[in-house]
Design a protein around this motif. Structure first.
Motif, PDB file in Angstrom:
ATOM      1  N   UNK A 128       0.865  -1.176   0.000  1.00 53.80           N
ATOM      2  CA  UNK A 128       0.000   0.000   0.000  1.00 53.80           C
ATOM      3  C   UNK A 128       0.901   1.226   0.000  1.00 53.80           C
ATOM      4  N   UNK A 129       0.925   1.945  -1.110  1.00 58.76           N
ATOM      5  CA  UNK A 129       1.808   3.102  -1.201  1.00 58.76           C
ATOM      6  C   UNK A 129       1.267   4.301  -0.437  1.00 58.76           C
ATOM      7  N   UNK A 130       0.057   4.699  -0.759  1.00 55.10           N
ATOM      8  CA  UNK A 130      -0.529   5.935  -0.244  1.00 55.10           C
ATOM      9  C   UNK A 130      -0.534   6.016   1.277  1.00 55.10           C
ATOM     10  N   UNK A 131      -0.862   4.905   1.919  1.00 56.00           N
ATOM     11  CA  UNK A 131      -1.009   4.940   3.371  1.00 56.00           C
ATOM     12  C   UNK A 131       0.306   4.637   4.090  1.00 56.00           C
ATOM     13  N   UNK A 132       1.384   4.533   3.348  1.00 50.60           N
ATOM     14  CA  UNK A 132       2.691   4.475   3.987  1.00 50.60           C
ATOM     15  C   UNK A 132       3.314   3.106   4.116  1.00 50.60           C
ATOM     16  N   UNK A 134       1.748  -0.539   4.066  1.00 50.89           N
ATOM     17  CA  UNK A 134       1.211  -1.738   4.719  1.00 50.89           C
ATOM     18  C   UNK A 134       1.187  -2.908   3.734  1.00 50.89           C
TER      19      UNK A 134
ATOM     20  N   UNK B  44       4.571  13.255   1.070  1.00 48.36           N
ATOM     21  CA  UNK B  44       5.036  12.975  -0.280  1.00 48.36           C
ATOM     22  C   UNK B  44       5.661  14.241  -0.860  1.00 48.36           C
TER      23      UNK B  44
ATOM     24  N   UNK C  31      -5.254   6.573   6.840  1.00 52.27           N
ATOM     25  CA  UNK C  31      -4.680   7.705   7.552  1.00 52.27           C
ATOM     26  C   UNK C  31      -5.838   8.510   8.150  1.00 52.27           C
ATOM     27  N   UNK C  34      -3.064   4.973  10.991  1.00 48.93           N
ATOM     28  CA  UNK C  34      -2.250   3.818  10.566  1.00 48.93           C
ATOM     29  C   UNK C  34      -1.339   3.263  11.655  1.00 48.93           C
TER      30      UNK C  34
END
Ligand code: TPP
Lengths: 250, 178, 356
Positions: A128-132, A134, B44, C31, C34
């Motif tokens: 999972x890229x967006x949420x960092x 997972x 980002x 988010x 998380x």
């Protein structure tokens, strides 16, 4: 600007906005290839994207086409709604592995099973890229992520899911192929596959699915070059790059 | 007493952990404190920041609009925070990565070649500790000892050698402030 | 006394939940919460628990339904869009009288919104959220310490009433680190008699009532009787500088702590103002609020949402004092100055206002 000849020029289908993607991320390259194809086919006005929830949620900032932002996992359902009511438009759902295979598994399978005449682009970056960072359904066994701190362990998390393999068990899909874009050679080939998947839709052939093995160097904790190498050495072992089905070949 | 402190730079410079260490040190000094990171998509594009508020009473808001003090690790952060600084605030600039160090007239300016000093000490990764050392010297809100004593709490898994390097970096920051 | 440690809200609530007996966590990344699943994935196996990253929030809440129905202390956490997806499951949990703990670290909406702190899920949380007549017990902490304390206690409350409990936090509370004293590990007794696979008798857990002899009406009346009992027994609130106050702020969660500081500031300038902070948002402490509102010049409802908390304030106050609203929309947090400005101005000028 009279008689200067450009050897290379950014397609007008891409906006001038600089992207939020991490340097070396595959999303940017795939966006560019799609935009170039849309220009070449002259379908900018009739293409409708369905942007996923994931790193590519801002796709509409970069590709200058009509876009619907779908809820997480629901892109194939929303794309179905668009296509059924606008059969002459080209509808492209663009999804990540969490979006397509976890929360959106039901929508993925059922849109494919109905043979919806849409094109689904699947960016498989095994995380999972967006949420960092997972675990994703495609995270490799042993791969460390935020939610698999000791590495993905099949006895608790199961095994990576192959999207192409799964869809290939259905009768309706017209075209299924897995590609990668970690070298210029593979990227040039992938662009051909993308063209085919969009052409299929324009010829009313039905559901076309293109999976692209991608890197997420930031969340993999690697340099972009190492990440691209990791695709060849590890990801591709689990997710073989090949054509699974081509309705034209029948 | 209420101090609103911002640490800002790019990802990988140890901004968040430096802020955490500062907050832990303040807490161990029996002060009230909050630490609040920039999070999610904000991260980002490479920028990274956190806000640390230190005071005598329960901190109302961890979010800082106009910082009293800013530890600035790179050029884009200087451009972002200079206009936001409280009148008469303090800015500590990492001179190694910021060429133009001119600032608004009312801001009290301190300079430190943090990245270079860290590199000389053995790892550019301790830039954040050099900056913290400089902060201690410039503001005396927290004692250097308090920070050194909190290192093992902030980095419970760190080897002795790493802790030693951090101490040297803190001291170098403290001693080389311009 | 034990020493304070510095902990992030999301991690403190996770650790406190484990100390309160939680051994099963099911959740899906989103988010700004998380750190809860990340922490649980490391920590639960260490205490003999189970962490599963579910394929969606729909799955998460139904995994919680299953685990809690068999008497386990299980929880999930999410943020606004994910909580919306859970509403069907929460309705089933409430309808079948199963205990469960749900954490909502609210972010800006509607839709995908943003990831910044917000209080715009107030009505969704306190007025049901899913289908049918039911209530979820809602606690709204305002510091990391309270976040941990309520996470710790919520399992006891959920099991006592066989009812879902939700902790309504926001991006600020999830993301800040503050000093916290963690509670001791709780001894958990055997699973209750009603639980699947645990009772002496055969147990069926359900929310479908078709037969004439066990009509849904009877079941609903039973639920409502339980809710009235909970309303009597749970009335949590805080009064801050209310004794001599002429004006009153009503606020909860993150907003309330910012209001406290604004109040100190305004009092230094001679404005006699206090804070009424509901902590249990359902049951809402209507009676106490009314008592406090009675002699006030004006009540100021301050919330990071549009006219949501205010609806409950109006129910409680019943016209006993004029009400003004200060709303902050779209996932952004008040700063003290704008609260002070608004209230100071409106004490001379009248009128409503919301800050974009
Ligand atoms: C209902 C809901 N749950 C969770 C989220 C949070 N969320 C945003 S993106 C994402 C996953 C993205 O991963 P993937 O689909 O693999 O795409 P990538 O970011 O890697 O490109 C999640 C879980 C959300 N927006 N909505």
């Amino acid at each position: 600007m009279s008689d200067k000849k450009y050897l290379y020029k950014k397609t007008a289908v891409l906006t001038d906005k600089s992207s939020h993607y991490c340097p070396g991320c595959s999303h940017g390259l795939v966006h560019k290839m799609l935009a170039e194809i849309i220009e070449e086919f002259g379908i900018q006005k009739k293409t409708i994207f369905v942007a996923p929830v994931g790193c590519a949620v801002l796709l509409y900032d970069y590709i200058d086409c009509d876009t619907l932002e779908a809820a997480h996992g629901r892109a194939p359902a929303s794309a179905t709604g668009i296509k059924r009511s606008n059969p002459d438009n080209v509808v492209i759902a663009y999804q990540g592995d969490g979006d397509l295979l976890a929360i959106g598994m039901a929508e993925t399978i059922h849109a494919a099973n109905r043979g919806e005449n849409i094109t689904v682009i699947f960016i498989n970056n095994a995380i999972y890229g967006m949420t960092g960072g997972q675990m994703a359904p495609t995270t490799l066994v042993g791969q460390k992520t935020l939610t698999t701190p000791l590495g993905r362990n099949p006895s608790n998390e199961g095994y990576p899911i192959g999207a192409c393999e799964l869809l290939n068990t259905l009768t309706a899909p017209y075209f299924i192929e897995r590609c990668k874009v970690n070298s210029s050679k593979t990227a040039i080939y992938t662009k051909k596959v993308l063209k085919k998947a969009i052409t299929n839709q324009m010829n009313n052939k039905g559901y076309s699915f293109v999976e692209i093995l991608s890197n997420c160097n930031t969340n993999w904790g690697m340099t972009p070059l190492d990440a691209n190498k990791w695709i060849d050495e590890n990801v591709e072992k689990i997710f073989p790059v090949k054509n699974f089905r081509d309705g034209d070949a029948k | 007493m209420l101090n609103k402190i911002v640490l800002a730079g790019f990802g990988g410079q140890g901004i968040i952990v430096a802020g955490k260490l500062l907050a832990i040190s303040a807490m161990n000094e029996k002060k009230e404190t909050t630490h609040y990171p920039s999070y999610g998509a904000e991260m980002r594009g490479g920028t990274c920041s956190c806000s640390v508020v230190v005071g005598d009473n329960l901190i109302a808001s961890p979010i800082i609009k106009n910082p009293d003090i800013a530890l600035i690790f790179n050029k884009p952060s200087k451009e972002k925070y200079e206009p936001l600084m409280r009148h008469g605030g303090i800015m500590i600039l990492n001179k190694s990565l910021i060429e133009d160090t001119n600032l608004r007239g009312d801001i009290k300016k301190y300079l430190i070649k943090a990245s270079e000093i860290a590199e000389q000490l053995g790892s550019v990764k301790s830039t954040n500790m050099v900056m913290l050392g400089a902060f201690v010297k410039a503001t005396s809100i927290i004692k250097l000892d308090a920070i050194i004593n909190s290192l093992t709490i902030a980095f419970p898994n760190a080897k002795e050698k790493a802790i030693e390097l951090n101490i040297r970096a803190l001291e170098a920051g403290y001693n080389n402030l311009e | 006394m034990k020493d304070k440690i510095l902990m992030k809200g999301n991690e403190a609530l996770a650790e406190a939940a484990i100390r309160g007996g939680c051994r099963y966590y099911f959740g899906y990344p989103i988010t700004p919460q998380n750190e809860v699943p990340a922490y649980m994935s490391k920590r639960l196996p260490e205490v003999g628990g189970v962490f599963i990253q579910a394929e969606s929030e729909t799955a998460s809440i139904n995994m919680v339904y299953g685990a809690c129905a068999s008497g386990a202390r299980a929880m999930t956490s999410s943020s606004s869009p994910g909580i919306s997806l859970m509403q069907e499951g929460i309705s089933y949990i409430a309808g079948s009288e199963v205990p469960a703990v749900i954490i909502n670290v609210m972010r800006g909406g509607p839709g995908l919104g943003n990831i910044s702190p917000s209080q715009a899920d107030y009505l969704q949380s306190v007025k049901g959220g899913g289908h049918g007549d039911y209530n979820v017990i809602i606690f709204a902490p305002s510091t990391v310490q309270e976040l941990a304390d309520y996470a710790y206690d919520s399992f006891d409350v959920a099991f006592k009433y066989r009812n879902p409990v939700m902790i309504l936090a926001d991006g600020v509370l999830g993301q800040i680190s503050e000093g916290v004293i963690l509670p001791e590990f709780k001894e958990i007794k055997d699973a209750p008699e009603w639980a699947l696979g645990k009772g002496k008798e055969r147990n069926i857990i359900r929310s479908l009532f078709l037969n004439p002899e066990d009509r849904l009406t009877t079941h609903n009346i039973h639920l409502q009787e339980k809710y009235r009992r909970i309303e009597k027994e749970i009335q949590y609130f805080e009064e801050y500088k209310c004794e001599d106050a002429e004006y009153l702020i009503v606020a909860y969660g993150t907003t309330s702590r910012i209001c406290k500081s604004a109040i100190d500031n305004m009092r230094n300038n001679g404005i006699k103002i206090g804070l009424f902070r509901p902590i249990s948002l359902w049951p809402f402490p209507y009676a106490k609020l009314k008592e406090n509102a009675a002699s006030k010049e004006t009540l100021f409802v301050v919330e990071m949402a549009y006219n949501q908390l205010e609806q409950d304030v109006r129910i409680g106050v019943e016209g006993a004092a004029p009400i003004e609203r200060l709303n902050k929309l779209g996932g952004s947090v008040f700063n003290e100055e704008e609260i002070i400005d608004f209230i100071s101005n409106s004490i001379t000028l009248k009128g409503n206002k919301y800050v974009g």
